[in-house]
Scaffold this motif. Structure first.
Motif, PDB file in Angstrom:
ATOM      1  N   VAL A 122       0.928  -0.959  -0.027  1.00  0.00           N
ATOM      2  CA  VAL A 122       0.053   0.035  -0.064  1.00  0.00           C
ATOM      3  C   VAL A 122       0.853   1.336   0.022  1.00  0.00           C
ATOM      4  O   VAL A 122       0.470   2.235  -0.707  1.00  0.00           O
ATOM      5  CB  VAL A 122      -1.005   0.056   1.123  1.00  0.00           C
ATOM      6  CG1 VAL A 122      -1.589   1.320   1.324  1.00  0.00           C
ATOM      7  CG2 VAL A 122      -2.040  -1.352   1.179  1.00  0.00           C
ATOM      8  N   GLY A 123       1.872   1.229   0.746  1.00  0.00           N
ATOM      9  CA  GLY A 123       2.908   2.575   0.884  1.00  0.00           C
ATOM     10  C   GLY A 123       3.430   2.781  -0.488  1.00  0.00           C
ATOM     11  O   GLY A 123       3.829   3.921  -0.879  1.00  0.00           O
ATOM     12  N   GLN A 124       4.010   1.609  -1.118  1.00  0.00           N
ATOM     13  CA  GLN A 124       4.414   1.866  -2.477  1.00  0.00           C
ATOM     14  C   GLN A 124       3.288   2.074  -3.779  1.00  0.00           C
ATOM     15  O   GLN A 124       3.636   2.247  -4.601  1.00  0.00           O
ATOM     16  CB  GLN A 124       5.068   0.541  -2.779  1.00  0.00           C
ATOM     17  CG  GLN A 124       6.416   0.446  -2.061  1.00  0.00           C
ATOM     18  CD  GLN A 124       7.710   1.075  -2.666  1.00  0.00           C
ATOM     19  OE1 GLN A 124       7.391   1.954  -3.380  1.00  0.00           O
ATOM     20  NE2 GLN A 124       8.783   0.576  -2.107  1.00  0.00           N
ATOM     21  N   MET A 125       2.132   2.136  -3.238  1.00  0.00           N
ATOM     22  CA  MET A 125       0.878   2.815  -3.930  1.00  0.00           C
ATOM     23  C   MET A 125       0.613   1.645  -5.230  1.00  0.00           C
ATOM     24  O   MET A 125       0.319   1.957  -6.308  1.00  0.00           O
ATOM     25  CB  MET A 125       1.144   4.005  -4.537  1.00  0.00           C
ATOM     26  CG  MET A 125       1.518   5.197  -3.629  1.00  0.00           C
ATOM     27  SD  MET A 125       0.113   6.234  -3.470  1.00  0.00           S
ATOM     28  CE  MET A 125       0.433   7.105  -5.093  1.00  0.00           C
ATOM     29  N   CYS A 126       0.860   0.261  -4.803  1.00  0.00           N
ATOM     30  CA  CYS A 126       0.911  -0.628  -5.826  1.00  0.00           C
ATOM     31  C   CYS A 126      -0.727  -1.239  -5.749  1.00  0.00           C
ATOM     32  O   CYS A 126      -1.065  -2.371  -5.528  1.00  0.00           O
ATOM     33  CB  CYS A 126       1.597  -2.007  -5.529  1.00  0.00           C
ATOM     34  SG  CYS A 126       3.458  -1.463  -5.656  1.00  0.00           S
ATOM     35  N   PHE A 127      -1.512  -0.259  -6.156  1.00  0.00           N
ATOM     36  CA  PHE A 127      -2.960  -0.397  -6.339  1.00  0.00           C
ATOM     37  C   PHE A 127      -3.494  -1.272  -7.522  1.00  0.00           C
ATOM     38  O   PHE A 127      -4.821  -1.487  -7.532  1.00  0.00           O
ATOM     39  CB  PHE A 127      -3.798   0.634  -5.908  1.00  0.00           C
ATOM     40  CG  PHE A 127      -3.436   1.241  -4.540  1.00  0.00           C
ATOM     41  CD1 PHE A 127      -3.799   0.440  -3.460  1.00  0.00           C
ATOM     42  CD2 PHE A 127      -2.897   2.746  -4.324  1.00  0.00           C
ATOM     43  CE1 PHE A 127      -3.604   0.881  -2.054  1.00  0.00           C
ATOM     44  CE2 PHE A 127      -2.773   3.071  -2.993  1.00  0.00           C
ATOM     45  CZ  PHE A 127      -3.045   2.251  -2.110  1.00  0.00           C
ATOM     46  N   GLN A 128      -2.637  -1.205  -8.552  1.00  0.00           N
ATOM     47  CA  GLN A 128      -3.061  -1.704  -9.824  1.00  0.00           C
ATOM     48  C   GLN A 128      -2.513  -3.094  -9.980  1.00  0.00           C
ATOM     49  O   GLN A 128      -1.568  -3.643  -9.351  1.00  0.00           O
ATOM     50  CB  GLN A 128      -2.274  -1.067 -11.044  1.00  0.00           C
ATOM     51  CG  GLN A 128      -2.857   0.624 -10.967  1.00  0.00           C
ATOM     52  CD  GLN A 128      -4.380   0.746 -11.135  1.00  0.00           C
ATOM     53  OE1 GLN A 128      -4.770   0.146 -12.235  1.00  0.00           O
ATOM     54  NE2 GLN A 128      -4.705   1.829 -10.569  1.00  0.00           N
ATOM     55  N   ILE A 136      -3.945 -12.074   1.341  1.00  0.00           N
ATOM     56  CA  ILE A 136      -4.864 -11.123   1.156  1.00  0.00           C
ATOM     57  C   ILE A 136      -4.048  -9.506   1.252  1.00  0.00           C
ATOM     58  O   ILE A 136      -3.104  -9.375   2.282  1.00  0.00           O
ATOM     59  CB  ILE A 136      -5.901 -10.905   2.358  1.00  0.00           C
ATOM     60  CG1 ILE A 136      -7.053 -11.851   2.074  1.00  0.00           C
ATOM     61  CG2 ILE A 136      -6.645  -9.662   2.455  1.00  0.00           C
ATOM     62  CD1 ILE A 136      -8.075 -12.154   3.005  1.00  0.00           C
ATOM     63  N   ALA A 137      -3.911  -8.639   0.311  1.00  0.00           N
ATOM     64  CA  ALA A 137      -3.272  -7.528   0.142  1.00  0.00           C
ATOM     65  C   ALA A 137      -4.024  -6.543   1.323  1.00  0.00           C
ATOM     66  O   ALA A 137      -3.171  -5.833   1.651  1.00  0.00           O
ATOM     67  CB  ALA A 137      -3.410  -6.856  -1.206  1.00  0.00           C
ATOM     68  N   TYR A 138      -5.172  -6.372   0.864  1.00  0.00           N
ATOM     69  CA  TYR A 138      -5.883  -5.190   1.817  1.00  0.00           C
ATOM     70  C   TYR A 138      -7.389  -5.071   1.606  1.00  0.00           C
ATOM     71  O   TYR A 138      -7.944  -5.682   0.322  1.00  0.00           O
ATOM     72  CB  TYR A 138      -5.294  -3.793   1.499  1.00  0.00           C
ATOM     73  CG  TYR A 138      -5.274  -3.345   0.037  1.00  0.00           C
ATOM     74  CD1 TYR A 138      -6.500  -2.939  -0.721  1.00  0.00           C
ATOM     75  CD2 TYR A 138      -4.072  -3.561  -0.680  1.00  0.00           C
ATOM     76  CE1 TYR A 138      -6.542  -2.597  -2.172  1.00  0.00           C
ATOM     77  CE2 TYR A 138      -3.990  -3.268  -2.136  1.00  0.00           C
ATOM     78  CZ  TYR A 138      -5.336  -2.722  -2.844  1.00  0.00           C
ATOM     79  OH  TYR A 138      -5.299  -2.588  -4.138  1.00  0.00           O
ATOM     80  N   LYS A 139      -8.189  -4.407   2.390  1.00  0.00           N
ATOM     81  CA  LYS A 139      -9.627  -4.539   2.376  1.00  0.00           C
ATOM     82  C   LYS A 139      -9.817  -2.907   2.787  1.00  0.00           C
ATOM     83  O   LYS A 139      -9.974  -2.923   4.142  1.00  0.00           O
ATOM     84  CB  LYS A 139     -10.499  -5.486   3.057  1.00  0.00           C
ATOM     85  CG  LYS A 139     -12.018  -5.559   2.656  1.00  0.00           C
ATOM     86  CD  LYS A 139     -12.583  -6.563   3.574  1.00  0.00           C
ATOM     87  CE  LYS A 139     -14.051  -6.825   3.074  1.00  0.00           C
ATOM     88  NZ  LYS A 139     -14.883  -5.556   3.673  1.00  0.00           N
ATOM     89  N   MET A 140      -9.968  -2.107   1.919  1.00  0.00           N
ATOM     90  CA  MET A 140      -9.980  -0.567   2.431  1.00  0.00           C
ATOM     91  C   MET A 140     -11.343  -0.308   3.193  1.00  0.00           C
ATOM     92  O   MET A 140     -11.504   1.145   2.953  1.00  0.00           O
ATOM     93  CB  MET A 140      -9.456   0.371   1.345  1.00  0.00           C
ATOM     94  CG  MET A 140      -7.939   0.024   1.281  1.00  0.00           C
ATOM     95  SD  MET A 140      -6.854   0.259   2.606  1.00  0.00           S
ATOM     96  CE  MET A 140      -5.291   0.110   1.852  1.00  0.00           C
ATOM     97  N   GLY A 141     -12.074  -0.763   3.948  1.00  0.00           N
ATOM     98  CA  GLY A 141     -13.270  -0.447   4.583  1.00  0.00           C
ATOM     99  C   GLY A 141     -14.199  -1.674   4.782  1.00  0.00           C
ATOM    100  O   GLY A 141     -14.089  -2.482   3.720  1.00  0.00           O
ATOM    101  N   ARG A 142     -15.178  -1.482   5.557  1.00  0.00           N
ATOM    102  CA  ARG A 142     -16.084  -2.470   5.873  1.00  0.00           C
ATOM    103  C   ARG A 142     -16.816  -2.905   4.423  1.00  0.00           C
ATOM    104  O   ARG A 142     -16.700  -4.052   4.262  1.00  0.00           O
ATOM    105  CB  ARG A 142     -17.253  -2.222   6.701  1.00  0.00           C
ATOM    106  CG  ARG A 142     -16.731  -2.460   8.092  1.00  0.00           C
ATOM    107  CD  ARG A 142     -17.992  -1.916   9.123  1.00  0.00           C
ATOM    108  NE  ARG A 142     -17.215  -1.365  10.146  1.00  0.00           N
ATOM    109  CZ  ARG A 142     -18.043  -1.010  11.281  1.00  0.00           C
ATOM    110  NH1 ARG A 142     -19.138  -1.191  11.451  1.00  0.00           N
ATOM    111  NH2 ARG A 142     -17.206  -0.595  12.379  1.00  0.00           N
ATOM    112  N   ASP A 143     -17.172  -2.083   3.864  1.00  0.00           N
ATOM    113  CA  ASP A 143     -18.024  -2.325   2.448  1.00  0.00           C
ATOM    114  C   ASP A 143     -17.169  -2.317   1.170  1.00  0.00           C
ATOM    115  O   ASP A 143     -17.693  -2.394  -0.005  1.00  0.00           O
ATOM    116  CB  ASP A 143     -19.016  -1.502   2.094  1.00  0.00           C
ATOM    117  CG  ASP A 143     -19.979  -1.188   3.574  1.00  0.00           C
ATOM    118  OD1 ASP A 143     -20.271  -2.294   4.140  1.00  0.00           O
ATOM    119  OD2 ASP A 143     -20.277  -0.054   3.869  1.00  0.00           O
TER     120      ASP A 143
END
Length: 454
Positions: free
Chosen positions: A272-278, A311-318
Motif C-alpha cells: 500500500v505504501g508503494q501505491m501498488c494498487f493496480q 490478502i493485500a488489503y480491504k480498505m473499509g467494511r464495504d
C-alpha cells in the motif's frame, strides 16, 4: 510555551510499525505525507534453543509506548501541537503468535516469532492426517502450504506444550492474536475493555482463515483443534477499531482518545505504501526477511511455483478485498544481524556494505542463509545454512559480499517464480525496507535481476 503558539499543520496521522527487529512510531502530515517525527527502538530476539525464536510481548508493547511518547516529545520540541494527530494505524510483523490472559492482561508465554522452527514435529504430525501428506492440501482455502511459518501450528504447539495456556483456555481466560491483535487490545484498554480484533491481512496468515469467505474456517479450526472462541474478530484494514487509552503503569497517554483506524500486516502495508494498487504492480521489502508481493486485484491467483496467495488489503467494511501473490524469504537483513551478533565480523550493520565494497566480489564464496529452513519457492523446513567455496584467500570481506549476494539470489528465485505465475515479466522492481540503504546490495540486486531497482 502556550498551546496557542503551537504550529497548526492540519490533520496528522500516526503509524505504529512493529517489526521483527524494531518498533517505530512515525507521524505524517495527512495532506502532504511529509514525515514530521519518528522514534525507533530495537527489539530483543531470544533464541532459547536451536531453531527457536521468541520475543517478550510486554517488551514489544513497552517499545510501542516508548516510541509514541518520544515521537510526540519531538513534535512538541518542533512546536507542533500533538492534538492534530487524528488517527493511528498499526503495521506489524505477521504470523508471530501471542496468547494472553484477558483477566490479568499478562502474556501466558513469550511470542513465538514467524521464523521459529520448533513446530517442525507438529507439522509432520499434522501432515500424517492429510491424504498423501500433501502440504498444499489447504492451499485453495487459505492460500498457504502447511508450514512452520504460519500461526495455526504455533498455536497448536502452545496448546500442546504450555500448561498455563491449556488451563486458561479451559477457564475461558485465553485470547489468541498476532502482534496487531495484542497491540490493539492493549492500547484500547487491555483487561479494561480492550478490543480483541485483527484485520483480514493478518488473519490470512494464520492458516485458520478462509480467504474467500473472509471468515474463520470451522473445518480448519477443527483440523488444528483450535477453540474458535479464543480468536479475534476479523475486521477490514481501514475502520475505527477503538480509541487509545491511557496506560497507567507506563505513564503513557499522549495520544489518549485518538482512534486506531487502520491495520495491515507489514508486507501488505509496504504494498500500500508503494501505491501498488493496480493489477501487476509489485514491491520487494528487504527487512529481517525478504518479501516480494504482486497485486492481483480482486481475484485470488494460485501459484504453481511455490508462492503464497495472500490478502493485500480491504480498505473499509464495504470495500472489496484485494489479493496478492507473495514470495517469502526468511532471511535477508537477519543475515547481517547474524554477521554482527554471532560471527562478530562487524560492529554495526552498516559496516557490511563497507567490507563488501572493498572487494567487489565473493571470489567464488557462496552463502545460503537457510537458518530457518528454506521458504519460497522450496518450503523445505529441514534445510540449513551453508557457506561454501572457501579457500585460504577468503576473508571476512568475501563472506560479507557473499551474504549480500545471497539476499539477491533469493530475490531472483522468487521473482522468476512470480514471472512464471503472472505470465508478464516485471520490468522494474519497487523496493523498501532497512537494507535498501545499502547501495552495494541494490546495485547487485539490479545486476542479478537484469532490471532497474528503485
Amino acid at each position: 510555551m502556550a498551546a496557542s503558539d503551537r504550529m497548526v499543520l492540519g490533520p496528522l496521522v500516526g503509524s505504529i510499525d512493529q517489526g521483527t527487529s524494531s518498533t517505530r512510531f512515525l507521524v505524517f502530515n495527512a495532506k502532504t505525507a511529509e514525515l514530521l517525527s519518528h522514534h525507533q527502538v530495537e527489539i530483543q530476539q531470544k533464541f532459547p534453543k536451536e531453531g527457536w525464536v521468541e520475543q517478550d510481548p510486554k517488551e514489544i508493547l513497552k517499545s510501542v509506548h516508548e516510541c509514541v511518547e518520544k515521537a510526540c516529545e519531538k513534535l512538541q520540541q518542533l512546536n507542533i501541537d500533538i492534538t492534530n494527530i487524528k488517527a493511528i494505524g498499526v503495521s506489524n510483523q505477521r504470523e508471530t503468535t501471542v496468547v494472553w490472559d484477558k483477566t490479568t492482561g499478562e502474556p501466558l508465554y513469550n511470542a513465538i516469532v514467524w521464523l521459529d522452527l520448533r513446530t517442525q514435529s507438529t507439522v509432520e504430525r499434522l501432515l500424517k492426517r492429510i491424504p498423501g501428506k500433501n502440504k498444499a492440501f489447504f492451499k485453495f482455502r487459505t492460500g498457504l502450504p502447511l508450514s512452520t511459518y504460519f500461526s495455526a501450528v504455533k498455536l497448536r504447539w502452545l496448546l500442546d506444550n504450555v500448561e498455563e495456556i491449556r488451563q486458561a483456555v479451559d477457564d475461558g481466560r485465553a485470547m489468541f492474536g498476532t502482534i496487531d491483535s495484542w497491540l490493539i487490545w492493549s492500547l484500547t484498554g487491555g483487561k479494561n475493555g480492550g478490543v480483541h480484533c485483527t484485520d483480514v491481512t493478518n488473519a490470512s496468515r494464520t492458516m485458520l482463515f478462509n480467504i474467500h469467505s473472509l471468515e474463520w474456517d470451522p473445518e480448519l479450526c477443527q483440523f488444528f483443534d483450535i477453540p474458535m472462541e479464543i480468536l479475534p474478530k476479523v475486521r477490514s484494514s481501514s475502520e475505527i477499531y477503538g480509541l487509545m487509552k491511557i496506560c497507567p503503569s507506563l505513564k503513557s497517554g499522549a495520544l489518549t482518545g485518538v482512534p486506531i483506524s487502520g491495520c495491515l500486516g507489514d508486507q501488505s502495508a509496504a504494498l500500500v505504501g508503494q501505491m501498488c494498487f493496480q493489477d501487476g504492480q509489485a514491491k520487494n521489502t528487504y527487512g529481517t526477511g525478504c518479501f516480494l508481493l504482486c497485486n492481483t486485484g480482486q481475484k485470488s491467483v494460485f501459484s504453481e511455483h511455490g508462492l503464497l496467495t495472500t490478502i493485500a488489503y480491504k480498505m473499509g467494511r464495504d470495500k472489496p478485498v484485494c489479493y496478492a501473490l507473495e514470495g517469502s524469504v526468511a532471511i535477508a537483513g537477519a543475515v547481517v544481524r547474524w554477521l554482527r551478533d554471532n560471527l562478530g565480523i562487524v560492529k554495526t550493520s552498516q559496516e557490511v556494505e563497507k567490507l563488501a565494497a572493498e572487494v567487489g566480489t565473493s571470489y567464488g564464496c557462496y552463502f545460503v542463509p537457510a537458518f530457518s529452513g528454506l521458504y519460497a519457492p522450496y518450503w523445505e523446513p529441514s534445510a540449513r545454512g551453508i557457506i561454501c567455496g572457501l579457500t585460504q584467500f577468503t576473508n571476512k570481506n568475501h563472506i560479507a559480499f557473499a551474504a549480500l549476494e545471497a539476499v539477491c539470489f533469493q530475490t531472483r528465485e522468487i521473482l522468476d517464480a512470480m514471472n512464471k505465475d503472472c505470465g508478464i515479466p516485471l520490468n522494474q522492481l519497487q523496493v523498501d525496507g532497512g537494507m535498501t540503504n545499502n547501495k552495494v546490495l541494490m546495485q547487485l540486486q539490479s545486476d542479478i535481476l537484469c532490471i532497474p531497482v528503485g
